[in-house]
Design a protein around this motif. Structure first.
Motif, PDB file in Angstrom:
ATOM      1  N   ARG A  37     -11.830   3.652  -4.476  1.00  0.00           N
ATOM      2  CA  ARG A  37     -10.517   3.923  -3.398  1.00  0.00           C
ATOM      3  C   ARG A  37     -10.360   2.406  -2.738  1.00  0.00           C
ATOM      4  O   ARG A  37     -11.025   1.850  -2.206  1.00  0.00           O
ATOM      5  N   GLU A  38      -9.313   2.614  -2.338  1.00  0.00           N
ATOM      6  CA  GLU A  38      -8.433   1.328  -1.662  1.00  0.00           C
ATOM      7  C   GLU A  38      -8.670  -0.030  -2.622  1.00  0.00           C
ATOM      8  O   GLU A  38      -8.631  -1.206  -2.148  1.00  0.00           O
ATOM      9  N   GLY A  39      -8.747   0.331  -4.014  1.00  0.00           N
ATOM     10  CA  GLY A  39      -9.083  -1.038  -4.784  1.00  0.00           C
ATOM     11  C   GLY A  39      -7.713  -1.797  -4.949  1.00  0.00           C
ATOM     12  O   GLY A  39      -7.916  -2.783  -5.705  1.00  0.00           O
ATOM     13  N   GLY A  41       0.769  -1.191  -0.090  1.00  0.00           N
ATOM     14  CA  GLY A  41      -0.010  -0.046   0.000  1.00  0.00           C
ATOM     15  C   GLY A  41       1.043   1.315   0.172  1.00  0.00           C
ATOM     16  O   GLY A  41       2.024   1.243   0.222  1.00  0.00           O
ATOM     17  N   GLY A  42       0.125   2.352   0.028  1.00  0.00           N
ATOM     18  CA  GLY A  42       0.815   3.711  -0.175  1.00  0.00           C
ATOM     19  C   GLY A  42       1.837   3.813   1.074  1.00  0.00           C
ATOM     20  O   GLY A  42       2.865   4.604   0.727  1.00  0.00           O
ATOM     21  N   ALA A  43       1.563   3.623   2.280  1.00  0.00           N
ATOM     22  CA  ALA A  43       2.421   4.067   3.630  1.00  0.00           C
ATOM     23  C   ALA A  43       3.513   3.042   3.291  1.00  0.00           C
ATOM     24  O   ALA A  43       4.605   3.765   3.816  1.00  0.00           O
ATOM     25  N   LEU A  66       1.279  -2.692  -6.677  1.00  0.00           N
ATOM     26  CA  LEU A  66       1.611  -1.515  -5.984  1.00  0.00           C
ATOM     27  C   LEU A  66       0.691  -0.503  -6.053  1.00  0.00           C
ATOM     28  O   LEU A  66       0.130  -0.019  -6.899  1.00  0.00           O
ATOM     29  N   SER A  67       0.512   0.217  -4.764  1.00  0.00           N
ATOM     30  CA  SER A  67      -0.368   1.406  -4.708  1.00  0.00           C
ATOM     31  C   SER A  67       0.480   2.751  -4.933  1.00  0.00           C
ATOM     32  O   SER A  67       1.790   2.586  -5.122  1.00  0.00           O
ATOM     33  N   ALA A  68      -0.134   3.971  -5.033  1.00  0.00           N
ATOM     34  CA  ALA A  68       0.457   5.245  -5.349  1.00  0.00           C
ATOM     35  C   ALA A  68       1.171   5.594  -3.832  1.00  0.00           C
ATOM     36  O   ALA A  68       0.743   5.098  -2.787  1.00  0.00           O
TER      37      ALA A  68
HETATM   38 MG    MG Z   1      -3.568   3.413  -0.496  1.00  0.00          MG
END
Ligand code: MG
Ligand code: ASP
Length: 431
Positions: free
Chosen positions: A209-211, A7-9, A37-39
């Motif tokens: 979101r959170e997809g 995730g982003g974190a 991978l997320s942003a």
């Molecule tokens: Mg995220």
């Protein structure tokens, strides 16, 4: 093969990217791996703001957002790639130029279309940075665009996956890169974007979101993965939000069914959309900490024998309780109920808890500033209503040894319901 999702974190700054690369290296093993991978960090939120300014024609704020987003990513890249002539800088410039040339034009009037076009930049940039960093540090990999794997309809911003097409393309497109032990030329490591999809015509879409967790599940389903690991900033699945309950504990193993139940009652850790494809293929889902990759985390699979080892607590805030009375004082019976349910369905209001007596029917649901008044107006044509807002709905699964004192102290219980496994309390804070 396996699927990892970060995730982003987990990629919010240069050190985090290095940590992700280390986890991939240490846990890659010999079997092929797809990394979703997320942003980076809070980029999706920042791009959402940029998009809103773009649509409102607020160019100054929009350009400020653009500069901030670009600068932050370039700074991360500069720390990861000390050689300023590295070709990755050119690629990143191009991705940002695409965005820039898009937003200096006038927006069209389809907000959701523009949103997907703009917000997808976050994942395009993050995956480029991670893929290049892996290559630079000796892990050859293939960056593959999710738009060509996750095939969707054109419901921008909440695209529906075409399962038949997606499964086929994922199998066809990724198979050549996922042969075990093929070494340098055909890397058994694929990096792709979470959250993004594409229509057959080639338009970029997003899955809501959170997809990204969902993306990982779709790919795992198509490739019959051995497991999916979601690397998070928590130790795994917890039995309560630690902000609400001290002494929350790790759920080491729960069943798919239990995970679906928990998310039905409002737990936000894993979206039901993510569970369903894995459940249907019996693929285990692990939730592990990227901060402590050596610890085991949680497993969701078809073993239900640990589901009840400790109670799980879920709190939903901003709840409304409406009590509904027939105007003619008739009993609550099937004809009244069908009218009431039709009003809920027409207004798209999901019921969280309900109870009836002889002359009233009480329903609890999430407050919504447009839907709630519209629903009440409809109900009031045939019924008298009584309305309470600002309530909390506490759900406890496996409540036998539950510690309720902290959750219900100073609160009035407005409604209570128990089944064999689940206790629900609708409470009001006493003023
Ligand atoms: Mg995220
Ligand atoms: N980047 C997207 C979001 O923040 C998707 C995801 O992280 O799952 O919603």
């Amino acid at each position: 093969m396996r699927v990892f999702k970060f995730g982003g974190a987990s990629v919010k700054d240069p050190d985090s990217v290095k940590n992700v690369a280390r986890i991939i290296r240490d846990h890659h093993g010999t079997s092929p791996l797809v990394v979703v991978l997320s942003a980076m960090g809070k980029t999706t939120n920042a791009l959402e703001r940029l998009c809103a300014h773009f649509m409102e024609g607020n160019r100054e704020a929009m350009m400020e957002d653009f500069t901030q987003i670009k600068t932050r990513h370039m700074a991360i890249a500069e720390e990861l790639f000390p050689d300023r002539t590295h070709p990755v800088f050119n690629t990143l410039e191009q991705l940002f130029y695409h965005l820039y040339y898009y937003i200096i034009e006038k927006p069209g009037n389809n907000y959701n279309y523009e949103y997907d076009r703009i917000v997808s930049t976050g994942e395009m940039v993050s995956t480029q940075i991670l893929s290049t960093y892996l290559t630079e540090t000796g892990l050859s990999n293939r960056l593959y665009p999710a738009q060509k794997l996750i095939i969707t309809d054109a419901s921008f911003r909440d695209a529906r996956v075409d399962w038949i097409m997606s499964v086929q393309t994922i199998q066809e497109q990724l198979a050549p890169f996922l042969k075990p032990g093929t070494g340098q030329d055909t890397p058994s490591l694929v990096i792709t974007q979470g959250f993004l999809g594409g229509t057959p015509q080639g338009f970029t879409t997003t899955l809501g979101r959170e997809g990204s967790d969902y993306t990982a599940a779709i790919i795992a389903y198509a490739l019959q993965a051995r497991e999916v690991v979601i690397w998070k900033d928590v130790p795994g699945l917890l039995n309560a939000d630690p902000k609400l309950l001290k002494n929350s504990v790790l759920l080491e193993n729960i069943s798919y069914q239990e995970a679906l139940e928990l998310s039905y009652y409002g737990a936000t850790v894993i979206h039901p959309k993510t569970i369903k494809p894995l459940l249907s293929k019996g693929i285990p889902l692990k939730v592990r900490s990227f901060e402590k990759p050596e610890s085991g985390g949680s497993v969701i699979d078809d073993n239900a024998s640990n589901d009840g080892v400790c109670p799980s607590y879920i709190v939903k805030f901003n709840q409304v309780l409406v009590s509904i009375f027939p105007k003619d004082f008739s009993f609550i019976a099937e004809d009244n109920l069908s009218r009431i349910f039709a009003d809920f369905a027409r207004n798209g209001v999901k019921i969280n808890l309900m109870q009836n007596s002889a002359i009233s029917f009480s329903v609890c649901f999430d407050f919504d500033k447009t839907k709630t008044p519209a629903l009440l107006k409809d109900l009031e044509q045939n019924f008298t209503t009584r309305y309470n807002e600002g309530l909390q709905l506490i759900t406890v699964r496996h409540y036998e040894n539950a510690q309720l004192d902290d959750l219900v102290k100073d609160r009035e219980v407005m409604m209570e319901q128990r089944s064999r496994t689940t206790l629900q309390l609708l409470v009001k804070k006493q003023s």
